[in-house]
Enzyme design. Structure first.
Site, PDB file in Angstrom:
ATOM      1  N   GLU A   1      -0.147  -0.563   5.734  1.00  0.00           N
ATOM      2  CA  GLU A   1       0.829   0.017   6.656  1.00  0.00           C
ATOM      3  C   GLU A   1       0.695   1.527   6.744  1.00  0.00           C
ATOM      4  O   GLU A   1       0.785   2.113   7.822  1.00  0.00           O
ATOM      5  CB  GLU A   1       2.247  -0.366   6.207  1.00  0.00           C
ATOM      6  CG  GLU A   1       3.332  -0.035   7.224  1.00  0.00           C
ATOM      7  CD  GLU A   1       3.855   1.390   7.120  1.00  0.00           C
ATOM      8  OE1 GLU A   1       4.460   1.855   8.104  1.00  0.00           O
ATOM      9  OE2 GLU A   1       3.651   2.034   6.081  1.00  0.00           O
TER      10      GLU A   1
ATOM     11  N   ASP B   1       0.851  -1.194   0.000  1.00  0.00           N
ATOM     12  CA  ASP B   1       0.000   0.000   0.000  1.00  0.00           C
ATOM     13  C   ASP B   1       0.883   1.240   0.000  1.00  0.00           C
ATOM     14  O   ASP B   1       2.041   1.199   0.435  1.00  0.00           O
ATOM     15  CB  ASP B   1      -0.952   0.002   1.190  1.00  0.00           C
ATOM     16  CG  ASP B   1      -0.239   0.240   2.517  1.00  0.00           C
ATOM     17  OD1 ASP B   1       0.687  -0.533   2.821  1.00  0.00           O
ATOM     18  OD2 ASP B   1      -0.593   1.184   3.239  1.00  0.00           O
TER      19      ASP B   1
END
Length: 451
Positions: free
Chosen positions: A156, A92
């Site tokens: 994250e 991500d």
């Protein structure tokens, strides 16, 4: 880089790595599904899963984590009785911010001036490519001498804790002798660095209300309490005159005793405008690695364009507090909330809400894994010795893994050196750093297996 078979293999694989990174960067995998489609993150996760399967990983799985995102897991079995190493990255990315401000499109890997530009190129899609390169180099030169587990997180950057909660619920899954977190970076290009401490973080939303509704500033201004003015006073109370973070009850005096960071270099890395002073006291390393730092991330109030002459009835802000190692993030959150409430003026109504949290982390640098990495980096970076540095950012998973596997050694390396400008416009990665660190990781795995 001195010639050796592993280094030669990595160099020959670099064009393939660039092509793969371009494919991965093209996914708009921002794990905020109010801004970007969930399908983009799911496609990135599937791409990573297929890459692991192609390398012979078994038990490859898309893990549905409690925050509604997916992490990708795989295991590459090593020789009988071999040690187990967990390699971490995340797919991500941060939103691109102002896409028009990018020199080239953020989700299109573009080479310019010897660097590769694109969102996630360094943080942290490049970290996954680094792991692949290291493993491919070992497979081409005698095989991978350890059992390798790979975990690639899907949220994250959001700090929503999905993988942390999943790991706590399945503690056997990520168990390893050593964990390599590929989400940090060298102190500067060409200087091999292991990050040994991370600040934790907490996110708090504060709201202040003073009136039942907005009022005409000419008719009521001067006596009617202005919620925006009250909020500004509260936010200002979080800093001393020199900019030092000052939260009641929170210690801000710790010092750093590792690699130093000169003010001149910091001003250059941070792109501080000429004539503008740095804030805080102590050394730069003290300020950004071992002390608390508050940042106002956003304020809800009328924009300048379209504003009316009104006394504001309500206003709110989102506050980030970076929590130094040795301080519990939950306790820091309570201190921040108490400070906000205590410093709200005029009897205004104040409410606070915590929306994210992660603990700080400190590594044990005396472990055998650190020696194995130091030896590997000395080969990958001829003439340089491995340095220890802190990082002001947070990787909450580190403390979760340290708690779950107290005997495991944890090392943090990666591609996010200052020139990478992660989280900012025109994020980029140095292909030379990708090459060197891939060599270092491959040699580390070999050294660690033999130790």
């Amino acid at each position: 880089m001195s010639s050796n078979p592993v280094a030669e293999t990595v160099a020959s694989l670099l064009p393939r790595a660039k092509a793969e990174l371009a494919e991965l960067v093209a996914f708009k995998s921002v794990a905020d599904f109010t801004q970007f489609p969930r399908s983009e993150s799911e496609a990135a996760a599937n791409w990573i899963a297929e890459a692991l399967r192609a390398e012979g990983f078994t038990d490859v799985a898309l893990l549905d984590t409690p925050d509604g995102t997916q992490s990708v897991y795989g295991c590459l079995p090593g020789p009988e009785g071999a040690k187990t190493v967990l390699l971490y990255a995340h797919y991500d990315v941060q939103p691109p911010l102002n896409e028009a401000g990018w020199t080239t499109p953020p989700f299109e890997l573009t080479e310019r001036g010897g660097r590769w530009y694109g969102r996630g190129a360094a943080d942290c899609k490049g970290g996954f490519i680094m792991h692949l390169l290291a493993l491919r180099a070992l497979k081409a030169n005698g095989g991978v001498p350890v059992t390798v587990k790979v975990i690639v997180e899907g949220s994250e950057e959001q700090g929503t804790g999905g993988l942390e909660r999943y790991a706590e619920q399945h503690p056997e899954l990520l168990a390893a002798d050593t964990i390599v977190i590929g989400d940090a970076g060298n102190f500067r290009v060409g200087l091999p660095t292991v990050t040994t401490s991370l600040r934790g973080m907490t996110l708090v939303r504060v709201r202040i209300d003073t009136l039942a509704g907005n009022l005409h500033s000419g008719q009521f201004g001067g006596a009617a309490p202005d919620a925006l003015a009250a909020l500004i006073r509260v936010l200002d109370s979080l800093r001393a005159e020199d900019g030092t973070t000052t939260i009641d009850g929170l210690d801000g005096t710790a010092g750093w005793d590792g690699l130093e960071y000169t003010e001149e270099q910091f001003r250059k890395d941070a792109r501080v405008l000429e004539g503008v002073e740095l804030i805080g006291d102590g050394s730069v390393a003290d300020r950004i690695w071992t002390r608390p730092a508050v940042t106002v991330l956003g304020i809800d109030c009328p924009p300048v364009i379209g504003a009316t002459p009104s006394v504001q009835a309500g206003a709110r802000a989102l506050i980030s507090l970076r929590v130094p190692p040795g301080v519990d993030a939950a306790e820091a959150t309570k201190l921040l909330q108490a400070h906000l409430e205590a410093h709200t003026p005029w009897g205004a109504r104040v409410s606070t809400e915590q929306i994210g949290q992660g603990q700080a982390f400190s590594a044990d640098t005396s472990s055998p894994a650190y020696q194995a990495m130091a030896d590997a980096m000395a080969v990958a970076y001829p003439g340089q010795s491995m340095q220890y540095a802190g990082q002001g950012g947070s990787i909450p998973l580190c403390n979760t893994l340290a708690a779950l596997y107290p005997q495991a050694e944890i090392l943090l390396i990666g591609l996010s050196e200052p020139e990478a400008q992660i989280h900012a416009v025109d994020e980029s990665v140095s292909p030379e750093e990708l090459e060197r660190l891939s060599v270092a990781e491959a040699l580390f795995l070999r050294n660690y297996a033999a130790g």
